[in-house]
Enzyme design. Structure first.
Site, PDB file in Angstrom:
ATOM      1  N   ASP A  95     -17.172  14.246   1.433  1.00 28.76           N
ATOM      2  CA  ASP A  95     -17.917  15.099   2.368  1.00 28.76           C
ATOM      3  C   ASP A  95     -17.903  14.301   3.577  1.00 28.76           C
ATOM      4  OD1 ASP A  95     -19.128  17.427   0.826  1.00 28.76           O
ATOM      5  OD2 ASP A  95     -19.937  15.765  -0.440  1.00 28.76           O
ATOM      6  N   HIS A 119     -19.329  22.109  -1.370  1.00 29.27           N
ATOM      7  CA  HIS A 119     -20.592  21.559  -0.936  1.00 29.27           C
ATOM      8  C   HIS A 119     -20.972  21.933   0.492  1.00 29.27           C
ATOM      9  CE1 HIS A 119     -24.391  19.172  -0.680  1.00 29.27           C
ATOM     10  NE2 HIS A 119     -23.491  18.027  -0.257  1.00 29.27           N
TER      11      HIS A 119
END
Ligand code: NDP
Ligand code: MG
Length: 355
Positions: A95, A119
């Site tokens: 991320d 995500h």
């Protein structure tokens, strides 16, 4: 904060999709670029490939995963080239790295392409601001990648989440569902959610309960026993090792199955003392943790921490490693049969009496 879906009157009714609800046809004419070949990346790439989807893996030049991907018969190129070729780009690098990788590939995203995540962090907190003409979807398996892969190989599924942040073509939902089917998630069930809900519940869960809450509870319990003169080994068994047995029961049959399985003494003691330990004050703290997730305070803190090369993170990591419970555990685990081999196989060690 930029979200399309945080208008406050979002519905939290649950829709679950299975194989029959999804049509691989939505990806039939498409090339899928999987960026990253780590935990999720390798699982998605291989599952998509074996589901008959045209896959190209995007890896940086220096990547140590290139050989592994090629050995599995996958095509590998740079993230930019992969995105250029692809109709759907699945962003499966860490991320913290995604915004930089997005900058590299942004020019390659054309009208009607799909940008896919596992995500919602970067979209929800505005770290990636996708072009309007692309679909933005999320298919998030609720498992580490090696299980996503292993389940698929065993003709089983991995439960997952599906969300659409931006629907440029009117087909984003179908494309997302097809992707979920191709990686095996609709075999188990896919729950409809939003980027906001997935991101905020995921962060809260890992902070307050799963990773943060549990480790603090374990350490405080351990320290309480050891500080009162009990042996570190006993404290380790009672406060850490046995947690697995309890969690397994809850996983299988909820709180009820756990309470049914422990002794009446444990049940009465737990029911009367649990709320004394994790009390109203802990609940207030949880509300604070949730607020920091919702208002973006945590996200900003984490982004700044990364930009500063992670000074606090490194310190905290080291302190956790240095906690006495780690040394005690390492020693104990080396003495017993529930060491690595048994765990790796997901089996309990057999005693001679089992033969
Ligand atoms: P990993 O940490 O396993 O990803 C590693 C991959 O990313 C490697 O292929 C690595 O390539 C590549 N990579 C790392 N840094 C860079 C960089 N600077 N530039 C280009 N490539 C880079 O990621 P995860 O699979 O854990 O996470 C991917 C996504 O999936 C995240 O959004 C995460 O939140 C989500 N997710 C993860 C779950 C999990 O259990 N892990 C569960 C559900 C969702 P190289 O070989 O070059 O090092
Ligand atoms: Mg999570």
């Amino acid at each position: 904060m930029s979200t399309n879906d945080d208008d406050g009157d979002e519905e939290f009714t649950t829709t679950v999709y299975y194989d029959d609800d999804a049509d691989l046809g939505a990806l039939a004419e498409q090339t899928v670029a999987v960026l990253g070949y780590g935990s999720q990346g390798h699982a998605h790439a291989l599952n998509l490939h074996e589901s008959g989807i045209d896959v190209v893996v995007g890896l940086r030049k220096s990547s140590s995963s290139r050989e592994a991907a090629e050995a599995e018969g996958l095509r590998v190129t740079t993230p930019k080239n992969a995105a250029s070729e692809a109709d759907l780009v699945s962003v499966l690098v860490p991320d913290t790295v995604q915004p930089a990788v997005y900058d590299e590939i942004e020019d390659e995203l054309g009208p009607g392409d799909t940008l896919q995540f596992a995500h919602g962090f970067n979209i929800h907190y505005g770290q990636i601001e996708p072009k309007e003409e692309v679909n933005v979807t999320m298919v998030a398996p609720k498992s580490p990648g090696h299980l996503v892969r292993r389940n698929y190989e065993h003709d089983e599924g991995t439960p997952g989440l599906l969300a659409v942040y931006q629907d440029a073509t009117g087909e984003a939902h179908d494309v997302g569902l097809a992707y979920a089917k191709a990686i095996g998630c609709t075999r188990a069930g896919v729950v409809e959610t939003s980027f906001r809900e997935e991101t905020e519940t995921d962060l809260f869960g890992e902070q307050a309960v799963l990773c943060g809450g549990v480790t603090s509870l374990v350490k405080q319990g351990y320290e309480t026993l050891v500080d009162n003169g009990y042996s570190p080994e006993m404290a380790y068994f009672e406060c850490l090792n046995e947690l697995k047995l309890i969690v397994d029961l809850m996983y299988e049959g909820g709180l009820g199955e756990m309470w049914d399985s422990v002794s009446d003494t444990a049940e009465y003691g737990g029911l009367t003392r649990g709320d004394m330990v994790v009390d109203d004050h802990a609940r207030e703290n949880m509300e604070e943790v949730l607020e920091a997730v919702q208002d973006g305070t945590f996200a900003r803190e984490w982004i700044n921490e990364n930009q500063a090369n992670r000074p606090s993170y490194k310190q905290l990591r080291q302190a956790e490693k240095d906690h006495e419970i780690e040394a005690v555990g390492e020693n104990l685990r080396s003495l017993f049969a529930w060491g690595e081999d048994a765990e790796a196989e997901g089996e309990t060690a057999e005693t001679p009496a089992d033969d």
